[in-house]
Design a protein around this motif. Sequence first.
Motif, PDB file in Angstrom:
ATOM      1  N   ILE A 196       0.820  -1.220   0.000  1.00 38.13           N
ATOM      2  CA  ILE A 196       0.000   0.000   0.000  1.00 38.13           C
ATOM      3  C   ILE A 196       0.848   1.262   0.000  1.00 38.13           C
ATOM      4  O   ILE A 196       0.350   2.348  -0.312  1.00 38.13           O
ATOM      5  N   ARG A 212      -2.733   9.371  -1.714  1.00 39.30           N
ATOM      6  CA  ARG A 212      -3.233   8.751  -2.946  1.00 39.30           C
ATOM      7  C   ARG A 212      -4.652   8.239  -2.775  1.00 39.30           C
ATOM      8  O   ARG A 212      -5.363   8.035  -3.749  1.00 39.30           O
ATOM      9  N   PHE A 213      -5.034   8.005  -1.512  1.00 41.87           N
ATOM     10  CA  PHE A 213      -6.384   7.519  -1.217  1.00 41.87           C
ATOM     11  C   PHE A 213      -7.119   8.619  -0.465  1.00 41.87           C
ATOM     12  O   PHE A 213      -6.742   8.980   0.649  1.00 41.87           O
ATOM     13  N   HIS A 242     -11.532   4.470   0.302  1.00 38.44           N
ATOM     14  CA  HIS A 242     -10.893   4.323  -1.002  1.00 38.44           C
ATOM     15  C   HIS A 242      -9.768   3.295  -0.939  1.00 38.44           C
ATOM     16  O   HIS A 242      -9.571   2.516  -1.873  1.00 38.44           O
ATOM     17  N   LEU A 243      -9.015   3.296   0.157  1.00 39.14           N
ATOM     18  CA  LEU A 243      -7.952   2.297   0.329  1.00 39.14           C
ATOM     19  C   LEU A 243      -8.555   0.893   0.422  1.00 39.14           C
ATOM     20  O   LEU A 243      -8.045  -0.056  -0.190  1.00 39.14           O
ATOM     21  N   SER A 280     -11.417  -0.135  -0.812  1.00 38.29           N
ATOM     22  CA  SER A 280     -11.936  -0.509  -2.118  1.00 38.29           C
ATOM     23  C   SER A 280     -10.809  -0.891  -3.074  1.00 38.29           C
ATOM     24  O   SER A 280     -10.912  -1.880  -3.807  1.00 38.29           O
ATOM     25  N   TRP A 281      -9.715  -0.113  -3.069  1.00 37.87           N
ATOM     26  CA  TRP A 281      -8.581  -0.415  -3.938  1.00 37.87           C
ATOM     27  C   TRP A 281      -7.969  -1.769  -3.598  1.00 37.87           C
ATOM     28  O   TRP A 281      -7.523  -2.501  -4.481  1.00 37.87           O
ATOM     29  N   SER A 282      -7.971  -2.111  -2.321  1.00 39.93           N
ATOM     30  CA  SER A 282      -7.401  -3.382  -1.880  1.00 39.93           C
ATOM     31  C   SER A 282      -8.323  -4.560  -2.184  1.00 39.93           C
ATOM     32  O   SER A 282      -7.912  -5.715  -2.047  1.00 39.93           O
ATOM     33  N   GLY A 283      -9.562  -4.272  -2.585  1.00 46.59           N
ATOM     34  CA  GLY A 283     -10.511  -5.341  -2.847  1.00 46.59           C
ATOM     35  C   GLY A 283     -10.988  -6.027  -1.588  1.00 46.59           C
ATOM     36  O   GLY A 283     -11.238  -7.230  -1.593  1.00 46.59           O
ATOM     37  N   GLY A 343      -8.776  -8.524  -6.302  1.00 45.66           N
ATOM     38  CA  GLY A 343      -8.084  -7.763  -5.277  1.00 45.66           C
ATOM     39  C   GLY A 343      -6.647  -8.220  -5.185  1.00 45.66           C
ATOM     40  O   GLY A 343      -6.240  -9.198  -5.827  1.00 45.66           O
ATOM     41  N   ASN A 344      -5.867  -7.507  -4.414  1.00 48.83           N
ATOM     42  CA  ASN A 344      -4.464  -7.847  -4.235  1.00 48.83           C
ATOM     43  C   ASN A 344      -4.353  -9.083  -3.349  1.00 48.83           C
ATOM     44  O   ASN A 344      -4.740  -9.068  -2.188  1.00 48.83           O
ATOM     45  N   HIS A 382      -4.826   3.285   7.592  1.00 49.62           N
ATOM     46  CA  HIS A 382      -4.900   4.521   6.802  1.00 49.62           C
ATOM     47  C   HIS A 382      -4.828   5.742   7.712  1.00 49.62           C
ATOM     48  O   HIS A 382      -4.127   6.723   7.418  1.00 49.62           O
TER      49      HIS A 382
END
Length: 214
Positions: free
Chosen positions: A69, A75-76, A81-82, A84-87, A108-109, A159
Amino acid sequence: MPTPSKSITRSYCARCWTASIARAPTSTTSTTSPRRSTFLLALYEEQLTQIDSVTGFGRRSAQDLLAEIGIDMSRFRTAAHLVSWSGFCPLMKQSAGKLIGRNARTKGNRYIGAVLGESSTAAGHTKTRLGARYRCLAKRRGKPKAQVATGNTHLKIIHSLLSNPGMRYEDLGPDYYETRMHHPRQVRNHVKSLERLGYTVTLDATHPTEEEVA
């Protein structure tokens, strides 16, 4: 959640500190020497200590998550948002006006998923707020959903920590949900249980809450 194999872990650890966090100058060799790895880890000691303070995380899991991350939380826009980005958030689908939920996103990651799965399970064995959350959800919804929900909470906490240098995580205690949240609901449930047993209940608060005083 599935744990990455040893070959995946070795491959991942070899590349993480040279590519993901801060674009540090790379060496001419394809692998990272132990001395270089130690140097790169020292650059992010503060962030590693912050993540390590979260229930369920250790030094190695903090390294793995930070490699994925990064340290720049700007960035988030928000913690959501973090997540969601991580799935690692529930997916809602709508069909014919009905919402159909799923446990988590299918994409996701996988490294983040493995780290959060392990940290969530580890937190579930502790007498902490996160441990109480995991056990409560695992009992009602099953362990997979408890891992997703606790991992979601982990990402939001991290976060917030990385967005505030010097901040450390302080646990709220295993009785957080019992004494500080859903208080009116718990009162109603206990009263109904006694009434079903044939009792008439009269409530007299010894320590009234702000809502009761108002």
